[in-house]
Design a protein around this motif. Structure first.
Motif, mmCIF file in Angstrom:
data_model
loop_
_atom_site.group_PDB
_atom_site.id
_atom_site.type_symbol
_atom_site.label_atom_id
_atom_site.label_comp_id
_atom_site.label_asym_id
_atom_site.label_seq_id
_atom_site.Cartn_x
_atom_site.Cartn_y
_atom_site.Cartn_z
ATOM 1 N N PRO A 8 2.596 25.667 21.794
ATOM 2 C CA PRO A 8 3.375 26.075 20.618
ATOM 3 C C PRO A 8 4.571 25.155 20.369
ATOM 4 O O PRO A 8 4.890 24.846 19.210
ATOM 5 N N GLU A 9 5.205 24.704 21.441
ATOM 6 C CA GLU A 9 6.369 23.823 21.287
ATOM 7 C C GLU A 9 5.964 22.476 20.693
ATOM 8 O O GLU A 9 6.669 21.926 19.840
ATOM 9 N N VAL A 69 -1.566 27.006 4.757
ATOM 10 C CA VAL A 69 -0.587 25.960 5.065
ATOM 11 C C VAL A 69 -0.155 25.249 3.790
ATOM 12 O O VAL A 69 1.038 25.012 3.567
ATOM 13 N N VAL A 70 -1.117 24.908 2.924
ATOM 14 C CA VAL A 70 -0.781 24.256 1.665
ATOM 15 C C VAL A 70 0.124 25.154 0.820
ATOM 16 O O VAL A 70 1.059 24.693 0.170
ATOM 17 N N GLY A 71 -0.148 26.481 0.855
ATOM 18 C CA GLY A 71 0.704 27.416 0.120
ATOM 19 C C GLY A 71 2.134 27.422 0.637
ATOM 20 O O GLY A 71 3.094 27.428 -0.141
ATOM 21 N N ILE A 85 11.630 27.231 8.278
ATOM 22 C CA ILE A 85 10.191 27.290 8.055
ATOM 23 C C ILE A 85 9.379 26.822 9.252
ATOM 24 O O ILE A 85 8.332 27.395 9.578
ATOM 25 N N ALA A 86 9.850 25.785 9.942
ATOM 26 C CA ALA A 86 9.055 25.161 11.007
ATOM 27 C C ALA A 86 8.615 26.128 12.107
ATOM 28 O O ALA A 86 7.428 26.133 12.481
ATOM 29 N N PRO A 87 9.498 26.960 12.662
ATOM 30 C CA PRO A 87 9.055 27.847 13.751
ATOM 31 C C PRO A 87 7.961 28.820 13.321
ATOM 32 O O PRO A 87 6.971 29.023 14.040
ATOM 33 N N GLY A 88 8.117 29.429 12.142
ATOM 34 C CA GLY A 88 7.121 30.382 11.671
ATOM 35 C C GLY A 88 5.784 29.725 11.370
ATOM 36 O O GLY A 88 4.724 30.261 11.712
ATOM 37 N N LEU A 138 2.186 30.381 13.282
ATOM 38 C CA LEU A 138 0.983 30.718 12.520
ATOM 39 C C LEU A 138 -0.172 29.803 12.899
ATOM 40 O O LEU A 138 -1.297 30.261 13.139
ATOM 41 N N LEU A 139 0.092 28.496 12.976
ATOM 42 C CA LEU A 139 -0.956 27.547 13.331
ATOM 43 C C LEU A 139 -1.453 27.780 14.751
ATOM 44 O O LEU A 139 -2.657 27.784 15.015
ATOM 45 N N TRP A 140 -0.542 27.991 15.683
ATOM 46 C CA TRP A 140 -0.929 28.178 17.081
ATOM 47 C C TRP A 140 -1.805 29.419 17.243
ATOM 48 O O TRP A 140 -2.831 29.386 17.907
ATOM 49 N N ARG A 141 -1.401 30.520 16.609
ATOM 50 C CA ARG A 141 -2.192 31.749 16.704
ATOM 51 C C ARG A 141 -3.554 31.575 16.041
ATOM 52 O O ARG A 141 -4.558 32.113 16.518
#
Length: 202
Positions: A84-85, A149-151, A167-170, A174-177
């Motif tokens: 995730p990091e 992601v595009v949205g 925005i970056a952490p959220g 989302l991508l990691w999950r």
């Protein structure tokens, strides 16, 4: 001035005129004549460089993608297996890249007439993720992820007050999950055989 330098300067003037007009009026309401008037060139000069305004749009997008997204391609290719990091690091770099050229990306991501030219970005994102995948991944599921992601990126570019730190952490979570789900849920892989053809991007 050498001929090549003149050609490059003319192309730059045409492209800047195009971007300015699209941001003012929208892609569908801009004609080749409008671009030529704004750039102060004749139509023959325009057609020496581009076949039409769609060709101009594709040329601009391709150049920007190769110059900037290419710099992230190697890291993004293994993002589906990253921590995730690490994913957040890549996301921050991507957001900074977009913000640096926010006028360009804002026009391409938010203009309805230009939206069809963003489809190659989604295909590129598919390949980046799937290159690093440990096994086949459903394109149906990826379509869902990439569209989201595009949205988010479109909202980021359209909202002047939202910061990368917000925005970056959220987005990274989302991508990691999503990657975790894709690589652990068998059903996410079974659908590729039946749905791949209908979800193929042009």
């Amino acid at each position: 001035m050498k001929q090549q330098e003149r050609r490059e300067r003319t192309r730059g003037e045409i492209e800047q005129a195009f971007m300015t007009l699209v941001s003012e009026r929208g892609f569908d309401r801009v004609s080749v004549k409008d671009i030529c008037l704004r750039a102060d060139v004749n139509r023959n000069t325009f057609y020496l460089h581009y076949t039409d305004k769609d060709d101009l749009a594709r040329t601009l997008l391709d150049r920007m993608m190769m110059a900037q997204i290419g710099a992230l391609a190697e890291e993004a290719a293994t993002m589906s297996q990253a921590s995730p990091e690490r994913i957040e690091e890549i996301v921050r770099r991507m957001l900074m890249m977009l913000y640096t050229d926010r006028q360009f990306y804002r026009v391409f991501l938010t203009d309805e007439g230009l939206s069809r030219h963003v489809r190659p970005l989604q295909r590129l994102a598919y390949h980046m993720v799937m290159t690093g995948a440990s096994r086949p991944v459903s394109e149906v599921a990826l379509d869902y992820i990439i569209s989201g992601v595009v949205g988010v990126l479109t909202t980021f570019l359209s909202s002047h007050g939202r910061e990368i730190d917000e925005i970056a952490p959220g987005l990274a979570r989302l991508l990691w999950r999503s990657f975790e789900e894709l690589h652990t849920d068998p059903e996410a892989h079974e659908v590729i055989d039946t749905a791949e053809d209908v979800t193929r991007l042009p």
